[in-house]
Design an enzyme around this catalytic site. Structure first.
Site, PDB file in Angstrom:
ATOM      1  N   ASP A   1     -11.059 -42.679  31.210  1.00 13.69           N
ATOM      2  CA  ASP A   1     -11.649 -43.694  32.079  1.00 13.69           C
ATOM      3  C   ASP A   1     -13.080 -43.934  31.625  1.00 13.69           C
ATOM      4  O   ASP A   1     -13.816 -42.983  31.340  1.00 13.69           O
ATOM      5  CB  ASP A   1     -11.664 -43.215  33.534  1.00 13.69           C
ATOM      6  CG  ASP A   1     -10.293 -42.773  34.017  1.00 13.69           C
ATOM      7  OD1 ASP A   1      -9.510 -43.640  34.420  1.00 13.69           O
ATOM      8  OD2 ASP A   1     -10.020 -41.557  33.984  1.00 13.69           O
TER       9      ASP A   1
ATOM     10  N   HIS B   1      -2.944 -37.241  30.652  1.00 15.18           N
ATOM     11  CA  HIS B   1      -3.759 -37.960  31.630  1.00 15.18           C
ATOM     12  C   HIS B   1      -5.150 -37.335  31.766  1.00 15.18           C
ATOM     13  O   HIS B   1      -5.283 -36.186  32.162  1.00 15.18           O
ATOM     14  CB  HIS B   1      -3.034 -37.916  32.983  1.00 15.18           C
ATOM     15  CG  HIS B   1      -3.684 -38.703  34.056  1.00 15.18           C
ATOM     16  ND1 HIS B   1      -3.963 -38.163  35.291  1.00 15.18           N
ATOM     17  CD2 HIS B   1      -4.080 -39.997  34.109  1.00 15.18           C
ATOM     18  CE1 HIS B   1      -4.496 -39.081  36.055  1.00 15.18           C
ATOM     19  NE2 HIS B   1      -4.585 -40.203  35.364  1.00 15.18           N
TER      20      HIS B   1
ATOM     21  N   GLU C   1      -5.391 -40.130  27.648  1.00 18.24           N
ATOM     22  CA  GLU C   1      -5.853 -41.231  28.503  1.00 18.24           C
ATOM     23  C   GLU C   1      -7.234 -40.887  29.023  1.00 18.24           C
ATOM     24  O   GLU C   1      -7.540 -39.709  29.248  1.00 18.24           O
ATOM     25  CB  GLU C   1      -4.864 -41.423  29.658  1.00 18.24           C
ATOM     26  CG  GLU C   1      -5.154 -42.616  30.574  1.00 18.24           C
ATOM     27  CD  GLU C   1      -5.938 -42.246  31.831  1.00 18.24           C
ATOM     28  OE1 GLU C   1      -6.223 -43.155  32.630  1.00 18.24           O
ATOM     29  OE2 GLU C   1      -6.289 -41.051  32.014  1.00 18.24           O
TER      30      GLU C   1
ATOM     31  N   GLU D   1      -8.915 -46.651  29.923  1.00 19.68           N
ATOM     32  CA  GLU D   1      -8.960 -47.444  31.156  1.00 19.68           C
ATOM     33  C   GLU D   1     -10.375 -47.939  31.427  1.00 19.68           C
ATOM     34  O   GLU D   1     -11.324 -47.150  31.480  1.00 19.68           O
ATOM     35  CB  GLU D   1      -8.475 -46.643  32.358  1.00 19.68           C
ATOM     36  CG  GLU D   1      -8.507 -47.474  33.645  1.00 19.68           C
ATOM     37  CD  GLU D   1      -8.002 -46.741  34.871  1.00 19.68           C
ATOM     38  OE1 GLU D   1      -8.261 -47.220  35.986  1.00 19.68           O
ATOM     39  OE2 GLU D   1      -7.349 -45.688  34.716  1.00 19.68           O
TER      40      GLU D   1
ATOM     41  N   HIS E   1     -13.916 -40.523  35.728  1.00 15.95           N
ATOM     42  CA  HIS E   1     -12.940 -41.252  36.535  1.00 15.95           C
ATOM     43  C   HIS E   1     -13.541 -41.863  37.796  1.00 15.95           C
ATOM     44  O   HIS E   1     -13.418 -43.056  38.046  1.00 15.95           O
ATOM     45  CB  HIS E   1     -11.777 -40.332  36.925  1.00 15.95           C
ATOM     46  CG  HIS E   1     -10.773 -41.000  37.803  1.00 15.95           C
ATOM     47  ND1 HIS E   1     -10.843 -40.986  39.190  1.00 15.95           N
ATOM     48  CD2 HIS E   1      -9.663 -41.708  37.498  1.00 15.95           C
ATOM     49  CE1 HIS E   1      -9.837 -41.656  39.693  1.00 15.95           C
ATOM     50  NE2 HIS E   1      -9.097 -42.112  38.683  1.00 15.95           N
TER      51      HIS E   1
END
Length: 289
Positions: A68, A39, A66, A149, A81
């Protein structure tokens, strides 16, 4: 003759679609162990959403990371993020008169000046927030896979097309890379745009749609990615019972799992993937549990 020609053409098209469609991750029940995804990189051990964090994930032996993605004032895609730079950089010191320090209010050159590591540890002083292009080159270098994301798409009109264009320019929308990429968002509208523009891209909806609405989400999402506290074995089974836009059962990547007990619980639910800040802790738990 015409019917045979149509059949042959259809078969060829289906074969092409199979090549373009991403390879599905193994279901938890097939391997006995869900996929572990780091993450924001291995964010318990290095500053989140930095090259250092994905390098740490690679060093720990993890393939999936992962991140953002948001956009600067001058249109550069950056990996961060929060919609504010305040928590994970020294923006308050560098630009004291620019509160509330929103990503969208700073140029890429200004953001490149910020220290995105000192808040985490003195040993990461001078770490920078990467652009998406820099990040993707490092993911490629590390032979990693990416759960990307689209963050706050309502703040950045047209960001879906821009992200896809950049991914394409970097070679990430070819047949070899499609199985290494999932694009996710909390915004169903954003995912619909991604699916419309690039149907071969695997997409994941962040949230816990009711079981009665799963077929609606299956029109544009290959995964349903809920919080671990919001699901049960019955819910995961319901998700797996619905086929997504590529003709395969929907999958479940759950978040954010950082301890052994929660990892065992998630695996018991039958999830396909576990998103975690501590991938080594979760991997050890799954292999012993």
């Amino acid at each position: 003759m015409h019917a045979r020609a149509v059949a042959a053409t259809t078969t060829a098209l289906l074969g092409t679609a199979a090549l373009l469609s991403p390879v599905p991750a193994a279901r938890a029940g097939d391997t006995g162990e869900p996929t572990v995804l780091a993450h924001r990189g291995a964010s318990a051990y290095a500053p989140e959403n930095t090259l250092a964090a994905i390098d740490k994930a690679a060093a720990l032996g993890f393939t999936w990371v992962e991140n953002d993605v948001q956009r600067t004032k001058d249109g550069t895609l950056v990996v961060v993020h929060d919609d504010s730079l305040q928590r994970t950089t020294d923006v308050e010191q560098v630009f004291p008169g620019r509160a509330p320090w929103k990503v969208k209010d700073f140029t890429a050159t200004e953001i490149a000046r910020l220290d995105a590591g000192s808040w985490f540890s003195r040993s990461y002083t001078g770490t920078r927030l990467p652009t998406l292009a820099q990040y993707m080159r490092e993911v490629e270098h590390n032979h990693e896979k990416l759960l990307l994301e689209i963050k706050n798409p309502e703040l950045y009109p047209g960001v879906e097309r821009q992200i896809l264009t950049q991914l394409g320019d970097l070679g990430w929308l070819d047949r070899r890379h499609l199985g290494r990429l999932v694009v996710q968002s909390f915004s169903a509208d954003s995912l619909r745009v991604v699916h419309r523009l690039r149907p071969a891209v695997t997409t994941g909806y962040l949230g816990t749609p009711s079981t009665g609405t799963l077929r609606r989400y299956a029109g544009f999402a290959d995964l349903v990615n809920p919080s671990v506290d919001s699901i049960s074995a019955g819910y995961v089974h319901a998700v797996h019972s619905v086929d997504g836009p590529h003709g395969r059962p929907l999958r479940v990547f759950t978040w954010t799992v950082n301890d052994a007990v929660t990892a065992w619980k998630a695996a018991g639910y039958g999830v396909d993937g576990v998103i975690t800040n501590k991938p080594d802790v979760v991997r050890a738990a799954l292999r012993t549990g």
